[in-house]
Design an enzyme around this catalytic site. Structure first.
Site, PDB file in Angstrom:
ATOM      1  CD  GLU A  15      -2.463   1.764   0.097  1.00  0.00           C
ATOM      2  OE1 GLU A  15      -3.128   1.006  -0.279  1.00  0.00           O
ATOM      3  OE2 GLU A  15      -2.033   2.847  -0.334  1.00  0.00           O
ATOM      4  CE  LYS A  16      -1.076   4.460  -5.274  1.00  0.00           C
ATOM      5  NZ  LYS A  16      -1.024   4.161  -6.728  1.00  0.00           N
ATOM      6  CG  HIS A  17      -2.030   6.045  -0.017  1.00  0.00           C
ATOM      7  ND1 HIS A  17      -2.528   5.168  -1.006  1.00  0.00           N
ATOM      8  CD2 HIS A  17      -2.196   7.481  -0.637  1.00  0.00           C
ATOM      9  CE1 HIS A  17      -2.913   6.174  -1.995  1.00  0.00           C
ATOM     10  NE2 HIS A  17      -2.730   7.284  -1.686  1.00  0.00           N
ATOM     11  CG  HIS A  45       1.317   8.538  -3.431  1.00  0.00           C
ATOM     12  ND1 HIS A  45       1.302  10.085  -3.637  1.00  0.00           N
ATOM     13  CD2 HIS A  45       0.013   8.273  -2.940  1.00  0.00           C
ATOM     14  CE1 HIS A  45      -0.243  10.297  -3.581  1.00  0.00           C
ATOM     15  NE2 HIS A  45      -0.833   8.886  -3.036  1.00  0.00           N
ATOM     16  CG  HIS A  51      -2.918  11.174  -6.803  1.00  0.00           C
ATOM     17  ND1 HIS A  51      -2.855   9.996  -7.468  1.00  0.00           N
ATOM     18  CD2 HIS A  51      -3.042  11.058  -5.366  1.00  0.00           C
ATOM     19  CE1 HIS A  51      -3.095   9.039  -6.274  1.00  0.00           C
ATOM     20  NE2 HIS A  51      -3.122   9.750  -5.210  1.00  0.00           N
ATOM     21  CB  CYS A 114      -3.055  10.689  -0.085  1.00  0.00           C
ATOM     22  SG  CYS A 114      -3.411  10.867  -2.183  1.00  0.00           S
ATOM     23  CG  HIS A 117      -6.047   7.807  -2.666  1.00  0.00           C
ATOM     24  ND1 HIS A 117      -5.016   8.035  -3.663  1.00  0.00           N
ATOM     25  CD2 HIS A 117      -7.169   7.223  -3.465  1.00  0.00           C
ATOM     26  CE1 HIS A 117      -5.434   7.699  -4.827  1.00  0.00           C
ATOM     27  NE2 HIS A 117      -6.768   7.392  -4.747  1.00  0.00           N
TER      28      HIS A 117
HETATM   29 FE   FE2 Z   1      -3.150   8.921  -3.184  1.00  0.00          FE
END
Ligand code: FE2
Length: 129
Positions: A15-17, A45, A51, A114, A117
Site C-alpha cells: 500500500e503506497k500511502h 506514490h 495527486h 493524500c 485518498h
Molecule cells: Fe493517493
C-alpha cells in the site's frame, strides 16, 4: 463518526500511502535520535499537482499520559509550473527526517495525508533504556 474510523492503514510493502517510520527500537535517554518517515519507499506514490502527499505528522504517545506532536511537515512542491501541473521545476518528495530526544518509552505515530485518498497511519514502538 470518529477520526479512527476514517484513518486507514495497511501493509506498507503493497500500500503506497502508508507512512513508514524508520527509527531504532532501543534508544538511550535524552540523546538525539533521528526518525525518518517515508511514504511509498518501495511502491512510489504519485507526486503531481493533481495527486500527491500533502503533509506528514509525527506524534509520540508515551507509555503513560497524553499524545505529543513531534513534527508537522508540509509538502508544498508537486510539479506546478507556468505550462501546467507536470511542467514545473521542483517536486517535494514525501519524506521527512527529524531529530528528537526521548525521556520515556512509548509509541511513535505517523499520519500522512493524500489529497485524493485521505488519511493513513502507522506506528512503531520505541524503548528508552
Ligand atoms: Fe493517493
Amino acid at each position: 463518526m470518529k477520526l479512527s474510523e476514517v484513518v486507514r492503514s495497511g501493509d506498507w510493502k503493497s500500500e503506497k500511502h502508508v507512512p513508514v517510520i524508520e527509527a531504532p527500537e532501543n534508544v538511550p535517554a535524552d540523546q538525539p535520535v533521528e526518525i525518518g518517515v517515508t511514504i511509498g519507499a518501495d511502491n512510489p506514490h504519485p507526486n503531481t499537482a493533481e495527486h500527491h502527499i500533502r503533509w506528514i505528522k509525527l506524534l509520540f504517545q508515551p507509555t503513560d499520559g497524553f499524545t505529543f506532536e513531534l513534527a508537522d511537515i508540509q509538502l508544498a512542491g508537486h510539479g506546478e509550473g507556468l505550462k501546467g501541473g507536470h511542467e514545473g521545476p521542483v517536486y517535494t518528495d514525501p519524506f521527512a527526517k527529524v531529530t528528537v530526544r526521548l525521556k520515556q518509552s512509548g509509541t511513535l505515530l505517523a499520519l500522512s495525508y493524500c489529497n485524493i485518498h485521505g488519511l493513513w497511519e502507522n506506528s512503531k514502538t520505541i524503548t528508552v533504556n
